[in-house]
Design a protein around this motif. Structure first.
Motif, PDB file in Angstrom:
ATOM      1  N   VAL A  18       2.147  32.575  -9.739  1.00  0.00           N
ATOM      2  CA  VAL A  18       1.153  33.641  -9.637  1.00  0.00           C
ATOM      3  C   VAL A  18      -0.214  33.064  -9.272  1.00  0.00           C
ATOM      4  O   VAL A  18      -0.448  31.859  -9.372  1.00  0.00           O
ATOM      5  CB  VAL A  18       1.045  34.442 -10.952  1.00  0.00           C
ATOM      6  N   MET A  19      -1.121  33.958  -8.860  1.00  0.00           N
ATOM      7  CA  MET A  19      -2.490  33.563  -8.530  1.00  0.00           C
ATOM      8  C   MET A  19      -3.464  34.621  -8.997  1.00  0.00           C
ATOM      9  O   MET A  19      -3.103  35.771  -9.261  1.00  0.00           O
ATOM     10  CB  MET A  19      -2.649  33.374  -7.019  1.00  0.00           C
ATOM     11  N   ALA A  20      -4.735  34.213  -9.120  1.00  0.00           N
ATOM     12  CA  ALA A  20      -5.826  35.140  -9.419  1.00  0.00           C
ATOM     13  C   ALA A  20      -7.067  34.611  -8.730  1.00  0.00           C
ATOM     14  O   ALA A  20      -7.367  33.409  -8.798  1.00  0.00           O
ATOM     15  CB  ALA A  20      -6.054  35.248 -10.924  1.00  0.00           C
ATOM     16  N   LEU A  21      -7.778  35.481  -8.035  1.00  0.00           N
ATOM     17  CA  LEU A  21      -9.010  35.082  -7.363  1.00  0.00           C
ATOM     18  C   LEU A  21     -10.072  34.713  -8.396  1.00  0.00           C
ATOM     19  O   LEU A  21     -10.257  35.424  -9.394  1.00  0.00           O
ATOM     20  CB  LEU A  21      -9.533  36.209  -6.480  1.00  0.00           C
ATOM     21  N   LEU A  22     -10.769  33.601  -8.173  1.00  0.00           N
ATOM     22  CA  LEU A  22     -11.904  33.227  -9.010  1.00  0.00           C
ATOM     23  C   LEU A  22     -13.121  34.006  -8.508  1.00  0.00           C
ATOM     24  O   LEU A  22     -13.587  33.796  -7.386  1.00  0.00           O
ATOM     25  CB  LEU A  22     -12.153  31.715  -8.924  1.00  0.00           C
ATOM     26  N   LEU A  23     -13.626  34.910  -9.340  1.00  0.00           N
ATOM     27  CA  LEU A  23     -14.727  35.787  -8.931  1.00  0.00           C
ATOM     28  C   LEU A  23     -16.088  35.163  -9.193  1.00  0.00           C
ATOM     29  O   LEU A  23     -16.985  35.232  -8.345  1.00  0.00           O
ATOM     30  CB  LEU A  23     -14.609  37.132  -9.653  1.00  0.00           C
ATOM     31  N   THR A  24     -16.268  34.571 -10.369  1.00  0.00           N
ATOM     32  CA  THR A  24     -17.531  33.919 -10.708  1.00  0.00           C
ATOM     33  C   THR A  24     -17.248  32.641 -11.477  1.00  0.00           C
ATOM     34  O   THR A  24     -16.262  32.536 -12.204  1.00  0.00           O
ATOM     35  CB  THR A  24     -18.431  34.828 -11.572  1.00  0.00           C
ATOM     36  N   ASP A 104     -12.525  31.006   9.166  1.00  0.00           N
ATOM     37  CA  ASP A 104     -12.170  31.706   7.925  1.00  0.00           C
ATOM     38  C   ASP A 104     -12.146  30.704   6.771  1.00  0.00           C
ATOM     39  O   ASP A 104     -11.605  29.604   6.900  1.00  0.00           O
ATOM     40  CB  ASP A 104     -10.795  32.363   8.044  1.00  0.00           C
ATOM     41  N   GLU A 105     -12.743  31.091   5.666  1.00  0.00           N
ATOM     42  CA  GLU A 105     -12.847  30.194   4.509  1.00  0.00           C
ATOM     43  C   GLU A 105     -12.039  30.735   3.347  1.00  0.00           C
ATOM     44  O   GLU A 105     -12.233  31.874   2.921  1.00  0.00           O
ATOM     45  CB  GLU A 105     -14.310  30.034   4.104  1.00  0.00           C
ATOM     46  N   ALA A 106     -11.140  29.909   2.844  1.00  0.00           N
ATOM     47  CA  ALA A 106     -10.312  30.323   1.714  1.00  0.00           C
ATOM     48  C   ALA A 106     -11.162  30.458   0.459  1.00  0.00           C
ATOM     49  O   ALA A 106     -12.047  29.631   0.212  1.00  0.00           O
ATOM     50  CB  ALA A 106      -9.202  29.305   1.485  1.00  0.00           C
ATOM     51  N   PRO A 107     -10.919  31.490  -0.356  1.00  0.00           N
ATOM     52  CA  PRO A 107     -11.652  31.630  -1.616  1.00  0.00           C
ATOM     53  C   PRO A 107     -11.070  30.700  -2.673  1.00  0.00           C
ATOM     54  O   PRO A 107      -9.952  30.193  -2.534  1.00  0.00           O
ATOM     55  CB  PRO A 107     -11.400  33.092  -1.987  1.00  0.00           C
ATOM     56  N   TYR A 108     -11.824  30.481  -3.723  1.00  0.00           N
ATOM     57  CA  TYR A 108     -11.289  29.750  -4.867  1.00  0.00           C
ATOM     58  C   TYR A 108     -10.313  30.647  -5.630  1.00  0.00           C
ATOM     59  O   TYR A 108     -10.579  31.838  -5.830  1.00  0.00           O
ATOM     60  CB  TYR A 108     -12.402  29.296  -5.802  1.00  0.00           C
ATOM     61  N   ILE A 109      -9.203  30.058  -6.034  1.00  0.00           N
ATOM     62  CA  ILE A 109      -8.194  30.792  -6.790  1.00  0.00           C
ATOM     63  C   ILE A 109      -7.701  29.945  -7.961  1.00  0.00           C
ATOM     64  O   ILE A 109      -7.886  28.721  -7.989  1.00  0.00           O
ATOM     65  CB  ILE A 109      -6.981  31.188  -5.915  1.00  0.00           C
ATOM     66  N   ALA A 110      -7.093  30.614  -8.930  1.00  0.00           N
ATOM     67  CA  ALA A 110      -6.305  29.948  -9.969  1.00  0.00           C
ATOM     68  C   ALA A 110      -4.838  30.184  -9.649  1.00  0.00           C
ATOM     69  O   ALA A 110      -4.471  31.236  -9.117  1.00  0.00           O
ATOM     70  CB  ALA A 110      -6.633  30.505 -11.345  1.00  0.00           C
ATOM     71  N   VAL A 111      -3.997  29.197  -9.954  1.00  0.00           N
ATOM     72  CA  VAL A 111      -2.555  29.319  -9.738  1.00  0.00           C
ATOM     73  C   VAL A 111      -1.846  29.007 -11.056  1.00  0.00           C
ATOM     74  O   VAL A 111      -2.144  27.999 -11.707  1.00  0.00           O
ATOM     75  CB  VAL A 111      -2.065  28.357  -8.634  1.00  0.00           C
ATOM     76  N   GLY A 112      -0.924  29.879 -11.434  1.00  0.00           N
ATOM     77  CA  GLY A 112      -0.156  29.681 -12.650  1.00  0.00           C
ATOM     78  C   GLY A 112       1.327  29.696 -12.368  1.00  0.00           C
ATOM     79  O   GLY A 112       1.780  30.255 -11.373  1.00  0.00           O
ATOM     80  N   GLU A 123       7.280  25.599 -20.424  1.00  0.00           N
ATOM     81  CA  GLU A 123       5.913  25.139 -20.231  1.00  0.00           C
ATOM     82  C   GLU A 123       5.146  26.204 -19.452  1.00  0.00           C
ATOM     83  O   GLU A 123       5.706  26.840 -18.548  1.00  0.00           O
ATOM     84  CB  GLU A 123       5.885  23.814 -19.465  1.00  0.00           C
ATOM     85  N   TYR A 124       3.886  26.396 -19.806  1.00  0.00           N
ATOM     86  CA  TYR A 124       3.038  27.407 -19.190  1.00  0.00           C
ATOM     87  C   TYR A 124       1.813  26.710 -18.607  1.00  0.00           C
ATOM     88  O   TYR A 124       1.130  25.955 -19.311  1.00  0.00           O
ATOM     89  CB  TYR A 124       2.624  28.449 -20.224  1.00  0.00           C
ATOM     90  N   VAL A 125       1.545  26.964 -17.326  1.00  0.00           N
ATOM     91  CA  VAL A 125       0.506  26.218 -16.621  1.00  0.00           C
ATOM     92  C   VAL A 125      -0.441  27.163 -15.894  1.00  0.00           C
ATOM     93  O   VAL A 125      -0.009  28.147 -15.288  1.00  0.00           O
ATOM     94  CB  VAL A 125       1.133  25.246 -15.595  1.00  0.00           C
ATOM     95  N   TRP A 126      -1.745  26.861 -15.966  1.00  0.00           N
ATOM     96  CA  TRP A 126      -2.757  27.453 -15.099  1.00  0.00           C
ATOM     97  C   TRP A 126      -3.581  26.321 -14.508  1.00  0.00           C
ATOM     98  O   TRP A 126      -4.126  25.490 -15.254  1.00  0.00           O
ATOM     99  CB  TRP A 126      -3.697  28.388 -15.867  1.00  0.00           C
ATOM    100  N   LEU A 127      -3.680  26.251 -13.192  1.00  0.00           N
ATOM    101  CA  LEU A 127      -4.646  25.411 -12.508  1.00  0.00           C
ATOM    102  C   LEU A 127      -5.805  26.319 -12.121  1.00  0.00           C
ATOM    103  O   LEU A 127      -5.600  27.404 -11.571  1.00  0.00           O
ATOM    104  CB  LEU A 127      -4.017  24.737 -11.296  1.00  0.00           C
TER     105      LEU A 127
END
Length: 199
Positions: A18-24, A104-112, A123-127
């Motif tokens: 999964v992923m989530a956009l880093l907003l701030t 085009d510039e990729a946004p920062y994201i978190a990946v789990g 095991e549960y991981v978030w980068l």
């Protein structure tokens, strides 16, 4: 007080990518967008980026130290949907068409992701903060057998500005990790480590 000793478990599968956009990402903390699926996972490879140094004196090593300053991820997946691809890479998605433009510039994201283990342990991981590079892919024709083509994604993760954190990692083989924490792990972006408070 020492924590619980982890029971034996070995890794056997990776899933729930999964992923989530880093907003701030400021002194006040980090905030993320909604958590969404990337693609069925085939393989995840992590390589630490290190700063290292060796000090010699009197003809021998006096110090040898390495510090973690980043993590490089390679994800091999089945196929990333074009709308997800647009979000990951900063491209435009309109009316079923992905528009890729120079610059085009990729946004920062978190990946789990979740790593299944033996003895019913996971095991549960978030980068926490990384940018994806344009995808590698190879397509080939079918011959006597069906040849599946897949996507490979490279993401370089750096420390967050707000707290210097790179990754959250938990293992249910250790009894200190509660069912409450496990249930909330992928429910929202990883602004803070999931705590064991009910409600």
């Amino acid at each position: 007080m020492a924590g619980n000793v982890s029971k034996k478990s070995n890794r056997i599968n990776v899933k729930n990518l999964v992923m989530a956009l880093l907003l701030t990402d400021t002194a006040e903390g980090a905030t993320y967008g909604n958590v969404e699926s990337i693609s069925p996972a085939m393989q995840v490879q992590l390589t630490p980026s290190l700063s290292s140094g060796t000090l010699h004196g009197d003809g021998v090593q006096q110090e040898n130290i390495a510090k973690l300053n980043g993590i490089a991820m390679v994800m091999d997946v089945n196929k990333v949907k074009i709308e997800t691809r647009a979000k990951m890479l900063g491209h435009t998605y309109e009316n079923g068409v992905l528009i890729e433009k120079a610059g085009d510039e990729a946004p920062y994201i978190a990946v789990g992701y979740l790593v299944e283990g033996t003895n019913k342990c996971n095991e549960y991981v978030w980068l926490l903060k990384g940018r994806a590079q344009p995808f590698n892919s190879t397509v080939q024709q079918s011959t006597d057998n069906i040849n599946f083509s897949t996507d490979s994604i490279n993401i370089n993760f750096i420390p967050r500005d707000c707290d210097g954190a790179l990754r959250y990692f938990a293992d249910s083989a250790n009894a200190d990790l509660t069912e409450v924490q496990i249930g909330k792990w992928f429910s929202s972006g990883p602004s803070k480590p999931v705590v064991a408070q009910a409600g």
